[in-house]
Design an enzyme around this catalytic site. Structure first.
Site, PDB file in Angstrom:
ATOM      1  N   ASP A   1     -11.973 -13.261   3.981  1.00 48.49           N
ATOM      2  CA  ASP A   1     -11.864 -11.873   4.187  1.00 48.49           C
ATOM      3  C   ASP A   1     -12.989 -11.321   3.170  1.00 48.49           C
ATOM      4  O   ASP A   1     -13.088 -10.188   2.847  1.00 48.49           O
ATOM      5  CB  ASP A   1     -10.523 -11.241   3.502  1.00 48.49           C
TER       6      ASP A   1
ATOM      7  N   HIS B   1       3.973  -6.059  -6.797  1.00 48.05           N
ATOM      8  CA  HIS B   1       2.772  -5.014  -7.242  1.00 48.05           C
ATOM      9  C   HIS B   1       1.800  -5.038  -5.820  1.00 48.05           C
ATOM     10  O   HIS B   1       1.636  -4.012  -5.501  1.00 48.05           O
ATOM     11  CB  HIS B   1       2.092  -5.758  -8.321  1.00 48.05           C
ATOM     12  N   GLU B   2       1.581  -6.425  -5.225  1.00 43.13           N
ATOM     13  CA  GLU B   2       0.750  -6.385  -4.249  1.00 43.13           C
ATOM     14  C   GLU B   2       1.542  -5.464  -3.137  1.00 43.13           C
ATOM     15  O   GLU B   2       0.601  -4.851  -2.143  1.00 43.13           O
ATOM     16  CB  GLU B   2       0.500  -7.773  -3.758  1.00 43.13           C
TER      17      GLU B   2
ATOM     18  N   HIS C   1       0.534  -2.103  -2.847  1.00 41.06           N
ATOM     19  CA  HIS C   1      -0.703  -1.574  -2.266  1.00 41.06           C
ATOM     20  C   HIS C   1      -0.406  -1.766  -0.791  1.00 41.06           C
ATOM     21  O   HIS C   1      -0.885  -0.833   0.156  1.00 41.06           O
ATOM     22  CB  HIS C   1      -1.793  -2.591  -2.597  1.00 41.06           C
TER      23      HIS C   1
ATOM     24  N   HIS D   1      -3.737   1.727  -7.899  1.00 42.51           N
ATOM     25  CA  HIS D   1      -3.517   1.320  -9.132  1.00 42.51           C
ATOM     26  C   HIS D   1      -3.116   2.766  -9.896  1.00 42.51           C
ATOM     27  O   HIS D   1      -3.812   3.640  -9.518  1.00 42.51           O
ATOM     28  CB  HIS D   1      -4.609   0.736  -9.831  1.00 42.51           C
TER      29      HIS D   1
END
Lengths: 394, 77
Positions: A77, A124-125, A128, A134
């Site tokens: 990526d 946390h991810e 997103h 954040h």
């Protein structure tokens, strides 16, 4: 204008249009038991489903919303991992696909102080993957820095406000229950049936609007009040204010609930404090006594989402009241209400809604305020909008 | 002043997390930047991380930059 924006969550700008999401662990970490990884990632997703109506279902094959991979170095990526430490993982916002990648060079661990805690980084991810950027609140899960294993993990209020700004509050009671975090925010009761109130639709001028400590939204007008639902007024209203809040008169000027969980009502030169719907001591008291520096006969009051301070509005002026400072109202106030760019003078009511936005009401119209630009939000349709249509379900 | 390497690393860190133009991440780009942009980028990171916003690449700042973290940018355009 000196009203500095406090630290808080940030929304990237995209979110899923559906709430029942699927995910697949396309590539497992090389050093953990697969069944344990399945359980840990499910727990990480439940951090978010605890506070919203989102559901997450794991699939083994086929198309899913969120694909999860544990990779090393360059992994296709253009955003290579950097070995142990440094970058632990990254994820893509919904508009970019929502996938989450974890650096397999990390020593991922489960329920241990050693290594890097998989649950916390994954939760946390996945924030997103759901559209959260954040946060600059250090205690928030969505702060960018890894904080180490926390056996008593709890989602920070800042994270809850962020995810509910995207997907609304939880309305369905959990069937399965469970989940890593015990919600510190009281669950919303099951959705109330909505009804239209012809009298209120015909004349949508309101005295005040406020949230109670348990997150319900009430409108006051004359001797009566209505409880709002997600899309209108709850059935079975209006009801008498004096019945629900014994000792409180009608025709209230302003109201707000502070972070101490108490609700304050203002009328003329007096104010009342309630704990829920129970008067919290000997009231009424004089506004000049309990809110030194604030005038009588207010138009509106709110706790501003931008900095958690209390703002009072009257005519063409506003005051900031900070109970933590002495004096609570500094000499530079009152300031012109025109500082709140686009908000008219002589407003009827103001509210920080449960979605984290601040709203102002006047006549049959309302405005949504953008805390970052410190001006009325731009949106389509533009503001002001019809209160009757958008808030009262007319 | 920190060793040349520290400034380079900090520049790449600030670019990776959205405080400087992404082109800075390529050290061979010989990216020239004016002092005020550099200072502002450091201050924005320090503010986001809850540090004193000195605008200087001080020890506290380089220490926080070395902490394990999420790879997503702090400032999303």
């Amino acid at each position: 204008f000196g009203e500095t924006r406090a630290k808080r969550y940030a929304l990237q700008g995209s979110r899923w249009r559906v709430k029942n999401l699927t995910y697949k662990i396309a590539k497992y970490p090389s050093r953990l038991n697969r069944a344990e990884v399945d359980a840990e990632l499910a727990k990480a997703f439940s951090v978010w489903s605890d506070y919203t109506d989102l559901t997450f279902t794991q699939k083994r094959t086929g198309q899913v919303h969120i694909e999860i991979r544990f990779e090393k170095g360059e992994h296709g990526d253009g955003d290579p991992f950097d070995g142990p430490g440094g970058t632990l993982a990254h994820a893509y916002f919904p508009v970019y696909g929502g996938d989450a990648h974890f650096d397999d060079a990390e020593m991922w661990s489960i329920n241990s102080r050693r290594g890097t805690n998989l649950f916390q980084v994954a939760a946390h991810e996945f924030g997103h993957s759901l559209g959260l950027s954040h946060s600059d609140v250090r205690s928030a899960l969505m702060a960018p820095f890894y904080r180490g294993y926390d056996p008593a993990f709890q989602l920070d209020q800042d994270d809850v406000q962020g995810i509910q700004a995207l997907y609304g509050r939880k309305t369905q009671t959990d069937i399965g229950g469970g989940g890593a975090s015990v919600p510190s925010v009281p669950r919303a009761t099951t959705q109330q049936p909505s009804a239209e109130d012809p009298a209120l639709c015909a004349d949508p001028n309101i005295d005040t609007i406020f949230n109670s400590a348990d997150g319900a939204t009430f409108i006051f007008k004359g001797e009566h009040y209505w409880r709002l639902t997600e899309d209108g007024v709850a059935a079975g209203y209006p009801r008498l204010i004096s019945r629900a809040w014994p000792g409180l008169p009608g025709n209230i000027d302003a109201a707000f609930t502070y972070k101490n969980g108490k609700t304050y009502f203002f009328k003329g030169s007096k104010y009342w404090r309630y704990n829920g719907q129970k008067m919290d001591g000997e009231y009424p008291k004089e506004i000049s006594e309990g809110f030194t520096g604030i005038p009588d006969n207010l138009d509106a009051a709110l706790v501003w989402s931008g900095n958690g301070k209390i703002y009072f509005y009257k005519g063409s002026k506003f005051w900031r009241f900070d109970p933590a400072q002495r004096p609570p109202v500094k000499g530079t106030y009152p300031k012109p209400l025109s500082n709140w760019e686009g908000i008219p003078d002589n407003i009827d009511a103001a509210l920080q809604y449960t979605n984290g936005y601040t709203y102002f009401f006047k006549g049959g119209s309302y405005w949504r305020f953008n805390d970052r630009t410190f001006s009325v939000d731009t949106d389509n349709p533009a503001f002001p909008r019809s209160t009757a249509y958008w808030w009262l379900g007319c | 002043a920190p060793a040349f390497g520290e400034t380079d690393k900090a520049m790449m860190y600030l670019a990776q997390y959205g405080y400087l133009s992404p082109s800075v991440r390529n050290p061979s780009s010989g990216h020239i930047m004016d002092e005020s942009s550099w200072k502002r980028a450091i201050m924005e990171f320090q503010s986001f991380a809850g540090l004193n916003t000195t605008g200087e690449l001080d020890e506290e700042t380089t220490k926080v930059m070395s902490l394990p973290r999420c790879g997503v940018r702090d400032k999303v355009g």
